[in-house]
Design a protein around this motif. Structure first.
Motif, short mmCIF file in Angstrom:
data_model
loop_
_atom_site.label_atom_id
_atom_site.label_comp_id
_atom_site.label_asym_id
_atom_site.label_seq_id
_atom_site.Cartn_x
_atom_site.Cartn_y
_atom_site.Cartn_z
N GLU A 262 -36.49 -3.97 25.09
CA GLU A 262 -37.22 -2.81 25.63
C GLU A 262 -37.97 -3.19 26.89
OE1 GLU A 262 -40.48 -1.63 23.00
OE2 GLU A 262 -40.28 -3.57 21.99
N GLU A 263 -38.06 -2.25 27.82
CA GLU A 263 -38.87 -2.43 29.03
C GLU A 263 -40.27 -1.93 28.72
OE1 GLU A 263 -39.12 -0.89 33.67
OE2 GLU A 263 -37.31 -0.47 32.50
N ALA A 264 -40.95 -2.73 27.91
CA ALA A 264 -42.28 -2.35 27.43
C ALA A 264 -42.99 -3.59 26.93
CB ALA A 264 -42.17 -1.32 26.31
N ASN A 265 -44.31 -3.47 26.77
CA ASN A 265 -45.09 -4.55 26.18
C ASN A 265 -44.62 -4.78 24.75
OD1 ASN A 265 -47.28 -6.00 24.83
ND2 ASN A 265 -48.49 -5.56 26.66
N LEU A 266 -44.42 -6.06 24.40
CA LEU A 266 -43.91 -6.38 23.07
C LEU A 266 -44.89 -6.01 21.96
CD1 LEU A 266 -42.18 -9.84 23.67
CD2 LEU A 266 -41.10 -7.65 23.14
N THR A 267 -46.16 -5.84 22.32
CA THR A 267 -47.16 -5.48 21.32
C THR A 267 -47.02 -4.01 20.93
OG1 THR A 267 -48.70 -7.10 22.23
CG2 THR A 267 -49.62 -5.42 20.79
N ASN A 268 -46.61 -3.76 19.71
CA ASN A 268 -46.58 -2.41 19.13
C ASN A 268 -45.52 -1.49 19.73
OD1 ASN A 268 -47.59 -0.61 17.18
ND2 ASN A 268 -48.79 0.46 18.73
N GLY A 269 -44.51 -2.03 20.37
CA GLY A 269 -43.46 -1.20 20.94
C GLY A 269 -42.34 -0.93 19.94
N LEU A 270 -41.13 -0.68 20.47
CA LEU A 270 -39.98 -0.41 19.61
C LEU A 270 -39.66 -1.61 18.74
CD1 LEU A 270 -37.54 1.29 18.71
CD2 LEU A 270 -36.30 0.37 20.70
N GLY A 271 -39.77 -2.82 19.29
CA GLY A 271 -39.50 -4.02 18.50
C GLY A 271 -40.39 -4.12 17.29
N THR A 272 -41.66 -3.81 17.47
CA THR A 272 -42.59 -3.83 16.34
C THR A 272 -42.20 -2.78 15.31
OG1 THR A 272 -44.38 -4.58 17.77
CG2 THR A 272 -45.01 -3.61 15.67
N ALA A 273 -41.81 -1.61 15.78
CA ALA A 273 -41.40 -0.53 14.86
C ALA A 273 -40.19 -0.95 14.03
CB ALA A 273 -41.09 0.73 15.65
N VAL A 274 -39.20 -1.58 14.67
CA VAL A 274 -38.02 -2.05 13.94
C VAL A 274 -38.40 -3.16 12.97
CG1 VAL A 274 -35.78 -3.21 14.18
CG2 VAL A 274 -36.43 -1.39 15.79
N GLY A 275 -39.27 -4.05 13.41
CA GLY A 275 -39.73 -5.13 12.53
C GLY A 275 -40.44 -4.62 11.30
N GLU A 276 -41.21 -3.56 11.46
CA GLU A 276 -41.89 -2.95 10.31
C GLU A 276 -40.89 -2.44 9.28
OE1 GLU A 276 -45.78 -1.37 12.88
OE2 GLU A 276 -44.17 0.01 12.30
N VAL A 277 -39.81 -1.81 9.78
CA VAL A 277 -38.78 -1.30 8.87
C VAL A 277 -38.12 -2.45 8.12
CG1 VAL A 277 -36.56 -0.10 8.73
CG2 VAL A 277 -38.35 0.76 10.25
N LEU A 278 -37.78 -3.52 8.83
CA LEU A 278 -37.14 -4.67 8.20
C LEU A 278 -38.05 -5.29 7.14
CD1 LEU A 278 -35.52 -6.38 11.33
CD2 LEU A 278 -34.36 -5.06 9.55
N LEU A 279 -39.34 -5.36 7.45
CA LEU A 279 -40.29 -5.93 6.50
C LEU A 279 -40.36 -5.08 5.24
CD1 LEU A 279 -42.42 -8.16 6.05
CD2 LEU A 279 -44.11 -6.62 7.05
N GLU A 280 -40.37 -3.76 5.43
CA GLU A 280 -40.44 -2.86 4.28
C GLU A 280 -39.16 -2.91 3.45
OE1 GLU A 280 -41.30 0.91 5.97
OE2 GLU A 280 -43.27 0.31 6.74
N LEU A 281 -38.02 -3.08 4.12
CA LEU A 281 -36.75 -3.15 3.39
C LEU A 281 -36.62 -4.43 2.58
CD1 LEU A 281 -34.29 -1.82 6.14
CD2 LEU A 281 -34.93 -0.66 4.02
N GLY A 282 -37.21 -5.51 3.10
CA GLY A 282 -37.20 -6.78 2.37
C GLY A 282 -35.82 -7.40 2.21
N ILE A 283 -34.93 -7.15 3.19
CA ILE A 283 -33.58 -7.73 3.13
C ILE A 283 -33.66 -9.22 3.46
CG2 ILE A 283 -31.24 -7.60 4.06
CD1 ILE A 283 -31.82 -4.70 4.83
N GLN A 284 -33.10 -10.03 2.59
CA GLN A 284 -33.18 -11.47 2.75
C GLN A 284 -32.20 -11.98 3.81
OE1 GLN A 284 -35.47 -13.41 1.04
NE2 GLN A 284 -36.22 -11.42 0.35
N GLY A 285 -32.64 -13.00 4.55
CA GLY A 285 -31.74 -13.71 5.47
C GLY A 285 -31.50 -13.04 6.81
N VAL A 286 -32.22 -11.98 7.14
CA VAL A 286 -32.02 -11.31 8.42
C VAL A 286 -32.76 -12.07 9.51
CG1 VAL A 286 -32.30 -9.18 9.74
CG2 VAL A 286 -31.79 -9.08 7.30
N ARG A 287 -32.06 -12.37 10.59
CA ARG A 287 -32.69 -13.01 11.75
C ARG A 287 -33.05 -11.91 12.74
NH1 ARG A 287 -29.79 -18.28 13.91
NH2 ARG A 287 -31.91 -18.53 14.71
#
Length: 365
Positions: A302-327
């Motif tokens: 993303e062309e945005a600050n890494l703090t709280n941007g789209l990357g953070t939003a996707v990371g939150e979803v991955l954390l909630e899903l709890g899928i093992q082994g995802v890089r």
């Protein structure tokens, strides 16, 4: 030729050159023009023919905004357009030329413009209030939240020239925080246009979308990704390329270089899926889950600050899903104030071009 002027407050007198004053005045009128120097396309080694002179200017997001809305307004009397004295920069003037009675220039008063738009929306209008993204999201955050999102007014706040696309104008004009700020506002749909055809689809789909929206536009030099306006649904990503080894999730200006990086990696046998996550809020959680389970690696660009941007939003979803082994890795502009310079040089510096994204992807792989 000179003239003597007296300051009405201090009483001091000064002598000025009339010809110089005239030159400055003419320059002030033309400052919004997108020159090669300010776009960075005149810098040796950083010119991309596909996104500068060789590109039809009508196929640039900032340049179809007014035209598309003018077309929509022909059949929809609700459409009105507002600008904060940047009608030329956004080409909102194209709308003004065809519908002058439905065009409003609020002057350099962005907060007032957004509040005006909310008032118009309360009477049944669908207002599109446009200005630089840095001014819309940062100056107008309170008005967007309180006057638009909270009462669910159908206001479309359009932030053009987002990210670091106004490179030489400096920190005051860089918009790296807008995605992070806007996605935290309840009842606000946040989307980013990828190219001109995509923008057309977003504007069309926005007409009957409930509640307020923040629409992020690019630098005005974005190369074409979509050959025709795609079918869009807010909350659902667009899959542009399939692959099983890595998923690149891109938004706005990073979609095209992400596709190019995927092609480069594909030549080496790496299967790369590319998602255009144009809808930042609501987010396509299902597409993220599929990417995690089917490719095992996700890189958000993303062309945005890494703090709280789209990357953070996707990371939150991955954390909630709890899928093992995802890089997982997020890639964008670090939490710092960007140097002043041509956009092309800044994209290369922050590895937001195709070569840079390819390098980051290899590190993740």
């Amino acid at each position: 030729m000179t003239r003597e002027m007296q300051d009405p407050i201090t009483g001091l007198r000064a002598v000025s050159d009339v010809r110089a004053d005239a030159a400055v005045g003419a320059g002030a009128q033309d400052w919004q023009d997108q020159s090669e120097v300010f776009n960075g396309t005149a810098v040796t080694g950083l010119r991309d023919a596909r996104s500068s002179d060789g590109n039809d200017t009508r196929q640039i997001p900032a340049f179809v905004f007014g035209e598309e809305l003018a077309d929509l307004a022909e059949g929809d009397p609700r459409v009105v357009v507002l600008t904060a004295d940047l009608g030329r920069a956004s080409r909102a003037n194209d709308f003004r030329d065809r519908h002058p009675e439905r065009f409003f220039n609020a002057g350099i008063a962005e907060k007032n413009m957004i509040t005006m738009a909310a008032g118009m929306a309360s009477t049944g209008c669908v207002p599109f209030a446009s200005t630089f993204a840095s001014f819309a999201a940062l100056l107008g955050a309170e008005q967007i939240r309180t006057n638009c999102a909270y009462p669910k007014m159908p206001v479309r706040v359009v932030g053009h020239h987002s990210g670091i696309s106004l490179g030489f104008y400096g920190t005051s004009h860089h918009s790296l925080e807008d995605l992070g700020i806007m996605r935290t506002i309840a009842d606000l749909t946040v989307v980013a246009a990828t190219d001109a055809n995509h923008l057309r689809s977003v504007l069309r789909a926005s007409l009957d979308h409930p509640g307020a929206m923040y629409i992020r536009l690019g630098r005005g030099r974005d190369p074409q990704v979509y050959d025709a306006p795609p079918q869009v649904e807010f909350g659902r990503a667009l899959t542009l390329r399939e692959g099983g080894d890595l998923t690149l999730i891109a938004v706005g200006s990073t979609v095209h270089p992400a596709l190019e990086a995927a092609e480069r990696l594909g030549r080496h046998g790496v299967g790369v899926r590319v998602l255009d996550m144009f809808s930042v809020s609501p987010l396509d959680r299902a597409a993220i889950e599929r990417a995690a389970r089917e490719t095992g690696r996700i890189l958000v660009v993303e062309e945005a600050n890494l703090t709280n941007g789209l990357g953070t939003a996707v990371g939150e979803v991955l954390l909630e899903l709890g899928i093992q082994g995802v890089r997982f890795r997020k890639h964008g502009v670090p939490d710092e104030h960007v140097p002043v310079g041509p956009p092309a040089a800044l994209y290369a510096h922050y590895r937001l071009d195709a070569a840079g994204i390819e390098t980051i992807a290899k590190e993740l792989l």
